[in-house]
Design an enzyme around this catalytic site. Structure first.
Site, short mmCIF file in Angstrom:
data_model
loop_
_atom_site.label_atom_id
_atom_site.label_comp_id
_atom_site.label_asym_id
_atom_site.label_seq_id
_atom_site.Cartn_x
_atom_site.Cartn_y
_atom_site.Cartn_z
N ARG A 16 0.84 -1.20 0.00
CA ARG A 16 0.00 0.00 0.00
C ARG A 16 0.87 1.25 0.00
O ARG A 16 0.61 2.21 -0.73
CB ARG A 16 -0.94 -0.02 1.21
CG ARG A 16 -2.07 -1.01 1.09
CD ARG A 16 -3.09 -0.87 2.20
NE ARG A 16 -2.68 -1.53 3.44
CZ ARG A 16 -2.99 -2.78 3.77
NH1 ARG A 16 -3.68 -3.54 2.93
NH2 ARG A 16 -2.61 -3.31 4.93
N PHE A 23 -12.03 -4.98 -6.42
CA PHE A 23 -11.90 -5.96 -5.34
C PHE A 23 -11.43 -5.21 -4.09
O PHE A 23 -10.47 -5.60 -3.43
CB PHE A 23 -10.93 -7.08 -5.70
CG PHE A 23 -11.19 -7.74 -7.03
CD1 PHE A 23 -12.13 -8.76 -7.14
CD2 PHE A 23 -10.51 -7.35 -8.17
CE1 PHE A 23 -12.36 -9.38 -8.35
CE2 PHE A 23 -10.74 -7.95 -9.39
CZ PHE A 23 -11.67 -8.98 -9.49
N ASP A 82 -16.66 -3.64 -5.09
CA ASP A 82 -16.64 -4.92 -4.39
C ASP A 82 -18.03 -5.54 -4.49
O ASP A 82 -19.01 -4.85 -4.77
CB ASP A 82 -16.25 -4.73 -2.92
CG ASP A 82 -15.71 -6.00 -2.29
OD1 ASP A 82 -14.48 -6.18 -2.25
OD2 ASP A 82 -16.53 -6.83 -1.85
N ASN A 120 -19.96 -7.27 -9.54
CA ASN A 120 -18.93 -8.21 -9.99
C ASN A 120 -17.91 -7.44 -10.83
O ASN A 120 -18.28 -6.80 -11.82
CB ASN A 120 -19.58 -9.33 -10.80
CG ASN A 120 -18.59 -10.31 -11.35
OD1 ASN A 120 -17.85 -10.00 -12.28
ND2 ASN A 120 -18.58 -11.51 -10.79
N ALA A 121 -16.65 -7.50 -10.46
CA ALA A 121 -15.62 -6.70 -11.12
C ALA A 121 -15.54 -7.00 -12.61
O ALA A 121 -15.38 -6.08 -13.43
CB ALA A 121 -14.27 -6.91 -10.45
N ASP A 130 -6.83 -6.22 -6.79
CA ASP A 130 -6.39 -7.11 -5.71
C ASP A 130 -7.46 -8.19 -5.50
O ASP A 130 -8.15 -8.21 -4.47
CB ASP A 130 -6.17 -6.31 -4.43
CG ASP A 130 -5.56 -7.14 -3.31
OD1 ASP A 130 -5.00 -8.22 -3.60
OD2 ASP A 130 -5.66 -6.73 -2.14
N CYS A 182 -2.89 -13.49 -5.34
CA CYS A 182 -2.58 -14.13 -4.05
C CYS A 182 -2.73 -15.64 -4.14
O CYS A 182 -2.83 -16.32 -3.12
CB CYS A 182 -3.47 -13.55 -2.94
SG CYS A 182 -5.23 -13.90 -3.13
#
Length: 400
Positions: A217, A233, A255, A283-284, A304, A344
């Site tokens: 960040r 997200f 989000d 929904n992205a 992210d 991730c």
């Protein structure tokens, strides 16, 4: 309460001994030739070769895909109360050696195998410690673990968030609630690099906050000062607050959860940025397509997303998902805009993720420069003999 003495032996298949000798802390079910003794989940066992040579010692769970989690390669080391206390003390000393806590009161104290304590996550949030316990062995140590954490850190309380999928795979039921001391409030206020954030340790993702992104960040902040920033997200909007401090005029938090978007608005407000964030529930993948069709443009975009590849079998679909979302982001950025993008998924290597970005750039017909490579914060150390401990990877890209 475990006594530290082995109750049995796990015999390793000859062709799988090298992994143990190379100090990989997981012994998979396919590597086990035989389990000797009346062992119960959570017991201490010795790991031996076919000829009886001692190799290591760990905790057993015959019901798991990882039936042994190795905790020591020293034959004279007992896995007892002293071992647990020493491991916690050593983890705390390493954090201080790394300069943590530094400009923050929220950090990871114990990162499982990377702190030589398999089955335990311990995150500190101001005056509270939140633990995740996901093996039968550490389940037996639960009360003593909380007692030791109280003694070591002097928090107001130790709280448990053992409600995630790894625990279910170990045949353990989920559990949430206080273990020792006071229960945490509905919102815990933490400080990070001069900013404040409200954390829901009762219901939030993971233990409540993405501590692994703390340093990212700060490093991303200079790239997020454009006129218009999209934080996809977004979860509770931490990247948005850094963008606003950098000088962004407007940030859209996107989000699927209305609840976390409300908390994101609170996080902006407590830092003096009320009214500077726009919350967008959706929904992205779908929303970014609508932005593309409408000709929307942004100065910076943060991606992210959650873990797309929990297993090896899901990697191909995950890579398609990562390509799609990054391709859309590249299409939406103004020339000279910045893309801060992450994966991730531990099953997706940095090389695979970079290849995905390359393919996305080709399809988007944009020239893209990597200006920074990002990883998990230093309180989530990567153990060299345990590549699985590296899961978060990211890039700051200049999209021409």
């Amino acid at each position: 309460m475990p006594k530290g003495e082995p109750t049995g032996k796990v015999i390793v298949k000859p062709e799988r001994e090298d992994a143990v000798k190379r100090r990989h802390p997981w012994l998979f079910s396919g590597s086990v030739a035989k389990i000797e003794g009346k062992v119960q989940p959570g017991d201490v066992v010795d790991v031996v070769s076919q000829d009886g040579t001692w190799l290591a010692r760990g905790f057993v769970n015959p019901q798991s895909e990882v039936p042994v989690r190795i905790a020591t390669w020293r034959p004279d080391e007992r896995l007892d109360e002293e071992w647990l206390w020493n491991r916690l003390q050593q983890a705390w000393q390493r954090r201080k050696q790394l300069g943590i806590p530094d400009q923050t009161d929220a950090f990871r104290l114990v990162y499982a195998e990377s702190d030589f304590l398999p089955g335990v996550i311990a995150d500190c949030y101001a005056d509270f410690v939140v633990v995740q316990i996901y093996t039968p062995a550490m389940e037996k140590w639960r009360d003593l673990l909380a007692e030791f954490l109280m003694e070591l850190l002097k928090p107001k309380g130790v709280f448990e968030r053992s409600d995630f999928d790894t625990r279910l795979r170990e045949k353990l039921l989920p559990r949430i609630g206080p273990i020792k001391g006071e229960p945490p409030p509905e919102r815990v206020t933490i400080t990070e690099h001069g900013l404040k954030f409200l954390v829901d340790v009762w219901r939030g993702h993971k233990t409540g906050f993405y501590l692994d992104q703390r340093e990212n960040r700060l490093r991303s902040e200079p790239y997020l000062k454009g006129e218009r920033v999209l934080n996809a997200f977004s979860y509770t909007g931490s990247f948005a607050v850094y963008a606003l401090r950098a000088g962004a005029k407007q940030v859209i938090n996107l989000d699927t959860s209305a609840e976390v978007l409300r908390l994101a608005e609170e996080n902006a407000a407590i830092n003096g940025f009320a009214g500077s964030v726009q919350s967008l529930e959706g929904n992205a993948f779908q929303v970014l397509r609508k932005f593309r069709d409408a000709g929307e443009q942004f100065d910076a975009i943060v991606l992210d997303p959650p873990r797309f590849a929990p297993t090896k079998a899901t990697v191909p679909n995950a890579l398609r998902g990562y390509k799609d979302i990054n391709w859309l982001a590249m299409r939406l950025l103004k020339p000279g805009g910045f893309l801060v993008t992450f994966s991730c998924s531990g099953m997706v290597s940095p090389e695979m993720f970079q290849q995905v970005l390359f393919e996305a750039a080709l399809d988007a017909k944009r020239d893209v420069l990597i200006v920074e490579r990002l990883s998990q914060s230093r309180d989530h150390p990567i153990l060299l003999n345990f590549p699985e401990s590296e899961y978060l990877k990211g890039f700051v890209c200049l999209v021409c």
